[in-house]
Scaffold this motif. Structure first.
Motif, PDB file in Angstrom:
ATOM      1  N   ALA A 261       0.812  -1.271   0.042  1.00 20.80           N
ATOM      2  CA  ALA A 261       0.054   0.076  -0.017  1.00 20.80           C
ATOM      3  C   ALA A 261       0.907   1.249   0.121  1.00 20.80           C
ATOM      4  N   ASP A 262       2.065   1.095   0.078  1.00 20.97           N
ATOM      5  CA  ASP A 262       3.021   1.992  -0.050  1.00 20.97           C
ATOM      6  C   ASP A 262       4.522   1.945  -0.209  1.00 20.97           C
ATOM      7  N   PRO A 263       4.307   2.023  -1.884  1.00 22.04           N
ATOM      8  CA  PRO A 263       5.635   1.246  -2.542  1.00 22.04           C
ATOM      9  C   PRO A 263       6.910   2.287  -2.177  1.00 22.04           C
ATOM     10  N   LEU A 264       6.826   3.423  -1.893  1.00 21.97           N
ATOM     11  CA  LEU A 264       7.973   4.059  -1.741  1.00 21.97           C
ATOM     12  C   LEU A 264       8.570   3.705  -0.215  1.00 21.97           C
ATOM     13  N   SER A 265       7.398   3.924   0.743  1.00 20.47           N
ATOM     14  CA  SER A 265       7.898   3.731   2.227  1.00 20.47           C
ATOM     15  C   SER A 265       9.003   4.366   2.702  1.00 20.47           C
ATOM     16  N   PRO A 266       9.468   3.911   3.856  1.00 19.60           N
ATOM     17  CA  PRO A 266      10.736   4.486   4.403  1.00 19.60           C
ATOM     18  C   PRO A 266      11.953   3.828   3.798  1.00 19.60           C
ATOM     19  N   MET A 267      11.831   3.000   2.965  1.00 21.60           N
ATOM     20  CA  MET A 267      13.120   2.199   2.318  1.00 21.60           C
ATOM     21  C   MET A 267      14.277   3.145   2.019  1.00 21.60           C
ATOM     22  N   LEU A 268      14.010   4.267   1.621  1.00 19.66           N
ATOM     23  CA  LEU A 268      14.979   5.330   1.260  1.00 19.66           C
ATOM     24  C   LEU A 268      15.880   5.774   2.550  1.00 19.66           C
ATOM     25  N   LEU A 269      15.257   5.412   3.635  1.00 18.15           N
ATOM     26  CA  LEU A 269      15.949   5.668   4.911  1.00 18.15           C
ATOM     27  C   LEU A 269      17.234   4.981   4.814  1.00 18.15           C
ATOM     28  N   LEU A 270      17.118   3.645   4.436  1.00 22.87           N
ATOM     29  CA  LEU A 270      18.427   2.669   4.442  1.00 22.87           C
ATOM     30  C   LEU A 270      19.616   3.523   3.887  1.00 22.87           C
ATOM     31  N   GLY A 271      19.413   4.320   3.355  1.00 22.46           N
ATOM     32  CA  GLY A 271      20.726   4.962   2.393  1.00 22.46           C
ATOM     33  C   GLY A 271      21.447   6.020   3.367  1.00 22.46           C
ATOM     34  N   ASP A 272      20.645   6.217   4.486  1.00 32.44           N
ATOM     35  CA  ASP A 272      21.194   7.165   5.062  1.00 32.44           C
ATOM     36  C   ASP A 272      22.083   7.111   6.477  1.00 32.44           C
ATOM     37  N   TYR A 273      22.290   5.546   6.605  1.00 28.10           N
ATOM     38  CA  TYR A 273      23.324   5.315   7.361  1.00 28.10           C
ATOM     39  C   TYR A 273      24.223   4.237   6.889  1.00 28.10           C
ATOM     40  N   GLN A 274      25.197   3.804   7.399  1.00 35.69           N
ATOM     41  CA  GLN A 274      26.070   2.467   7.285  1.00 35.69           C
ATOM     42  C   GLN A 274      26.199   1.852   8.430  1.00 35.69           C
ATOM     43  N   VAL A 275      26.170   0.500   8.323  1.00 40.30           N
ATOM     44  CA  VAL A 275      26.506  -0.685   9.437  1.00 40.30           C
ATOM     45  C   VAL A 275      27.991  -0.265   9.912  1.00 40.30           C
ATOM     46  N   PRO A 276      28.067  -0.056  11.072  1.00 43.39           N
ATOM     47  CA  PRO A 276      29.775   0.109  11.533  1.00 43.39           C
ATOM     48  C   PRO A 276      30.324  -1.251  11.137  1.00 43.39           C
ATOM     49  N   SER A 277      31.613  -0.941  10.932  1.00 45.48           N
ATOM     50  CA  SER A 277      32.511  -2.184  10.438  1.00 45.48           C
ATOM     51  C   SER A 277      32.292  -3.209  11.404  1.00 45.48           C
ATOM     52  N   TYR A 278      32.367  -3.042  12.834  1.00 47.91           N
ATOM     53  CA  TYR A 278      32.120  -4.142  13.833  1.00 47.91           C
ATOM     54  C   TYR A 278      31.136  -4.884  13.669  1.00 47.91           C
ATOM     55  N   PHE A 279      30.247  -4.600  12.951  1.00 43.79           N
ATOM     56  CA  PHE A 279      28.908  -5.508  13.032  1.00 43.79           C
ATOM     57  C   PHE A 279      28.649  -5.660  11.400  1.00 43.79           C
ATOM     58  N   SER A 280      29.760  -5.785  10.348  1.00 45.30           N
ATOM     59  CA  SER A 280      29.467  -5.944   9.193  1.00 45.30           C
ATOM     60  C   SER A 280      29.163  -7.493   8.784  1.00 45.30           C
ATOM     61  N   ASP A 281      29.739  -8.294   9.630  1.00 41.49           N
ATOM     62  CA  ASP A 281      29.491  -9.803   9.218  1.00 41.49           C
ATOM     63  C   ASP A 281      28.237 -10.210   9.685  1.00 41.49           C
ATOM     64  N   ASP A 282      27.462 -10.085   8.845  1.00 37.94           N
ATOM     65  CA  ASP A 282      25.919 -10.382   9.155  1.00 37.94           C
ATOM     66  C   ASP A 282      25.511 -11.700   8.390  1.00 37.94           C
ATOM     67  N   LEU A 283      25.701 -12.816   9.050  1.00 35.68           N
ATOM     68  CA  LEU A 283      25.566 -14.023   8.470  1.00 35.68           C
ATOM     69  C   LEU A 283      24.140 -14.448   7.915  1.00 35.68           C
ATOM     70  N   PHE A 284      23.131 -14.062   8.700  1.00 32.68           N
ATOM     71  CA  PHE A 284      21.838 -14.284   8.288  1.00 32.68           C
ATOM     72  C   PHE A 284      21.598 -13.648   7.093  1.00 32.68           C
ATOM     73  N   ARG A 285      22.265 -12.775   6.330  1.00 35.91           N
ATOM     74  CA  ARG A 285      21.998 -12.589   5.005  1.00 35.91           C
ATOM     75  C   ARG A 285      22.235 -13.694   3.897  1.00 35.91           C
ATOM     76  N   LEU A 286      22.878 -14.693   4.462  1.00 37.43           N
ATOM     77  CA  LEU A 286      22.971 -15.759   3.508  1.00 37.43           C
ATOM     78  C   LEU A 286      21.613 -16.460   3.299  1.00 37.43           C
ATOM     79  N   ALA A 287      20.643 -16.346   4.058  1.00 37.98           N
ATOM     80  CA  ALA A 287      19.121 -16.922   4.188  1.00 37.98           C
ATOM     81  C   ALA A 287      18.395 -16.071   3.215  1.00 37.98           C
ATOM     82  N   ARG A 288      19.034 -14.901   2.574  1.00 37.03           N
ATOM     83  CA  ARG A 288      18.501 -14.094   1.527  1.00 37.03           C
ATOM     84  C   ARG A 288      17.309 -13.157   2.327  1.00 37.03           C
ATOM     85  N   GLU A 289      17.229 -11.835   1.973  1.00 36.66           N
ATOM     86  CA  GLU A 289      16.417 -10.930   2.506  1.00 36.66           C
ATOM     87  C   GLU A 289      14.978 -11.430   2.893  1.00 36.66           C
ATOM     88  N   ARG A 290      14.147 -11.992   2.006  1.00 34.57           N
ATOM     89  CA  ARG A 290      12.725 -12.508   2.367  1.00 34.57           C
ATOM     90  C   ARG A 290      12.730 -13.432   3.254  1.00 34.57           C
TER      91      ARG A 290
END
Length: 358
Positions: A123-152
């Protein structure tokens, strides 16, 4: 229909919840000077909470996530603020939430609190997804292994969090053994954390007739942890004997919450933050043990992907060996399934189970 008395019957707005800075003895490290390897060795591997300064200095969110900017750019977008009694998500437009926060929310016992997953909605195709570009994950926490399960397929793991004084989250343990980081851009947060294994009956007792909210916990449960009621030769408070940790998080600070630590959070003024949960090579064993029973398909996929990548990548090969060594370990007790509940103050609006989390 909302009962105004239900929102304000305890008059929590008349209490002072600020704490003196001297009770906050959690170590602080400078992101500009402490390497990722040092962070892992001294804090993550030892499962110790730490506050990180200067990790957000370069974020665009410092200017794009102000109240005025959010009103201008996302005023008509819907953000999740809780769940109703039937566990249906409740949303408010940003402009309505900001108005509420400046008016009705100042008096409510436990004000509404944005805890939004930042996922695109039909219902809100643009939504706040653009907010994701406003910050960067600190390098301390960049090894996010759950990404291997795919976003969905992966559990919810990142949220925009925003609310006024007394809003926050009740005591919980982040699910699936994940650790978390919370970066605060505006305002102040009060945290209370307990080491893994602290008896639930002590830190999370029945709270009726109060809701399971952060402000209710600090009002009715927390005072006992300041009582000195131990043996005559032990002058420590109950909190000190349990290893309780208090934190006053300030703007620009990022807190690392290790997996398995029960914690409760309350905003002391209007706050804007982002938080993410993660599985890293350091906490992989614990996360996998928690996941393989609570989310067996996710646990199996994580195991298979790491085994597959381990055939060609030396780092994943090490992780593969780690997982093989814990295959025979028995089932771990489940962690909280409602680890990132957002706050609400009504008898008809309950906490938001934002995570499957942190």
């Amino acid at each position: 229909e909302l009962d105004l008395f239900g929102w304000r019957k305890w008059n929590f707005c008349e209490r002072d919840y600020w704490i003196n800075a001297f009770v906050d003895v959690v170590p602080r490290i400078d992101y500009r000077q402490v390497s990722k390897a040092e962070f892992v060795q001294n804090y993550e591997a030892k499962n110790i909470p730490v506050v990180i300064t200067h990790a957000t200095d370069h974020w665009r969110a410092h200017t794009t996530w102000t109240e005025s900017a959010l009103l201008e750019n996302y005023g008509s977008h819907l953000f999740k603020v809780g769940e109703d009694d039937d566990e249906n998500n409740v949303y408010l437009k940003m402009k309505h939430f900001l108005h509420y926060n400046k008016h009705e929310g100042r008096k409510d016992d436990s004000p509404l609190y944005i805890f939004d997953r930042k996922r695109r909605r039909k219902a809100d195709p643009l939504s706040p997804m653009l907010l994701l570009g406003d910050y960067q994950v600190p390098s301390y926490f960049s090894d996010d292994l759950f990404r291997l399960a795919r976003e969905r397929r992966r559990p919810p793991y990142r949220w925009l969090v925003m609310g006024g004084a007394r809003s926050g989250t009740g005591i919980h343990i982040d699910p699936l053994g994940t650790s978390a980081w919370n970066a605060l851009l505006k305002g102040h947060k009060r945290w209370c954390l307990f080491p893994p294994g602290t008896p639930k009956k002590i830190i999370d007792p029945p709270m009726k007739p109060y809701d399971h909210e952060g402000v209710s916990w600090f009002s009715t449960v927390f005072p006992k942890f300041k009582v000195r009621d131990g043996p005559e030769d032990d002058n420590r408070t109950l909190g000190e004997r349990l290893g309780m940790v208090e934190v006053l998080q300030r703007p620009g600070e990022t807190i690392f919450v290790p997996g398995g630590w029960p914690h409760v959070v309350m905003n002391l003024d209007t706050t804007i933050a982002v938080t993410q949960n993660f599985c890293s090579p350091t906490n992989l064993d614990y996360v996998y043990l928690c996941t393989r029973h609570s989310r067996p398909k996710l646990g199996q996929r994580l195991y298979q992907k790491i085994k597959q990548l381990g055939k060609t990548d030396p780092e994943f090969a090490k992780m593969s060996v780690q997982l093989d060594m814990v295959l025979s370990v028995p089932r771990l007790p489940p962690s909280s399934s409602d680890s990132s509940s957002s706050s609400s103050s009504s008898t008809t609006l309950s906490s938001s189970g934002a995570s499957d989390n942190n």
